[in-house]
Design a protein around this motif. Structure first.
Motif, mmCIF file in Angstrom:
data_model
loop_
_atom_site.group_PDB
_atom_site.id
_atom_site.type_symbol
_atom_site.label_atom_id
_atom_site.label_comp_id
_atom_site.label_asym_id
_atom_site.label_seq_id
_atom_site.Cartn_x
_atom_site.Cartn_y
_atom_site.Cartn_z
ATOM 1 N N ALA A 2 -8.614 -1.506 -4.675
ATOM 2 C CA ALA A 2 -7.661 -1.186 -3.617
ATOM 3 C C ALA A 2 -6.258 -1.498 -4.128
ATOM 4 C CB ALA A 2 -7.955 -1.991 -2.368
ATOM 5 N N VAL A 3 -5.372 -0.517 -4.012
ATOM 6 C CA VAL A 3 -3.996 -0.675 -4.453
ATOM 7 C C VAL A 3 -3.089 -0.384 -3.260
ATOM 8 C CG1 VAL A 3 -2.212 0.141 -6.032
ATOM 9 C CG2 VAL A 3 -4.605 0.058 -6.786
ATOM 10 N N ASN A 4 -2.226 -1.338 -2.953
ATOM 11 C CA ASN A 4 -1.279 -1.177 -1.856
ATOM 12 C C ASN A 4 0.119 -1.090 -2.443
ATOM 13 O OD1 ASN A 4 0.235 -1.206 0.453
ATOM 14 N ND2 ASN A 4 -0.289 -3.277 1.050
ATOM 15 N N ASN A 5 0.697 0.101 -2.406
ATOM 16 C CA ASN A 5 2.052 0.302 -2.896
ATOM 17 C C ASN A 5 3.038 0.402 -1.736
ATOM 18 O OD1 ASN A 5 3.878 0.606 -5.039
ATOM 19 N ND2 ASN A 5 3.837 2.833 -4.857
ATOM 20 N N GLY A 6 2.563 0.046 -0.553
ATOM 21 C CA GLY A 6 3.420 0.090 0.626
ATOM 22 C C GLY A 6 4.255 -1.165 0.752
ATOM 23 N N GLU A 7 5.071 -1.197 1.786
ATOM 24 C CA GLU A 7 5.964 -2.327 1.997
ATOM 25 C C GLU A 7 5.353 -3.415 2.858
ATOM 26 O OE1 GLU A 7 9.881 -1.166 3.150
ATOM 27 O OE2 GLU A 7 9.972 0.405 1.633
ATOM 28 N N SER A 8 4.165 -3.183 3.419
ATOM 29 C CA SER A 8 3.539 -4.194 4.265
ATOM 30 C C SER A 8 2.053 -4.319 3.921
ATOM 31 C CB SER A 8 3.702 -3.828 5.744
ATOM 32 O OG SER A 8 3.062 -2.595 6.008
ATOM 33 N N GLU A 9 1.486 -5.432 4.339
ATOM 34 C CA GLU A 9 0.058 -5.677 4.129
ATOM 35 C C GLU A 9 -0.746 -4.629 4.875
ATOM 36 O OE1 GLU A 9 -2.800 -9.172 5.610
ATOM 37 O OE2 GLU A 9 -1.186 -9.839 4.271
ATOM 38 N N GLN A 10 -1.845 -4.167 4.272
ATOM 39 C CA GLN A 10 -2.697 -3.141 4.876
ATOM 40 C C GLN A 10 -4.100 -3.688 5.099
ATOM 41 O OE1 GLN A 10 -1.544 0.022 5.627
ATOM 42 N NE2 GLN A 10 0.443 -0.666 4.917
ATOM 43 N N MET A 11 -4.736 -3.249 6.159
ATOM 44 C CA MET A 11 -6.131 -3.577 6.442
ATOM 45 C C MET A 11 -6.901 -2.265 6.417
ATOM 46 S SD MET A 11 -8.298 -5.985 7.281
ATOM 47 C CE MET A 11 -7.711 -7.296 8.303
ATOM 48 N N VAL A 12 -8.045 -2.276 5.752
ATOM 49 C CA VAL A 12 -8.851 -1.066 5.683
ATOM 50 C C VAL A 12 -10.318 -1.434 5.873
ATOM 51 C CG1 VAL A 12 -9.064 -1.138 3.167
ATOM 52 C CG2 VAL A 12 -9.298 1.031 4.341
ATOM 53 N N GLU A 13 -11.036 -0.627 6.641
ATOM 54 C CA GLU A 13 -12.473 -0.796 6.807
ATOM 55 C C GLU A 13 -13.154 0.371 6.125
ATOM 56 O OE1 GLU A 13 -14.071 -1.654 10.659
ATOM 57 O OE2 GLU A 13 -12.272 -2.767 11.225
#
Length: 70
Positions: free
Chosen positions: A40-51
């Motif tokens: 999982a790679v998060n290149n966004g500006e905020s923390e992400q939650m994914v199910e």
């Protein structure tokens, strides 16, 4: 250290690709060894939650454990 990232014949499946949030999640499975990596790679500006529903995608009996972070 983690050969399923770079060795062998792998099946790769993108599970999430969202340009709006900057989130990319993919699964790599090495059928020959029964190993897998969920990345999982998060290149966004905020923390992400994914199910994710991984039913039928992982080799039988495989348990995923965090390699980095947690």
């Amino acid at each position: 250290m983690y050969p399923y990232y770079h060795c062998g014949a792998l099946s790769q499946r993108f599970l999430v690709a969202d340009d709006a949030t900057g989130l990319l999640v993919f699964l790599r499975v090495d059928g020959a060894t029964g190993s897998a990596a969920l990345v999982a790679v998060n290149n966004g500006e905020s923390e992400q939650m994914v199910e994710l529903n991984l039913a039928g995608l992982l080799p039988a009996g495989l348990t995923l454990t965090p390699a980095f972070g947690g």
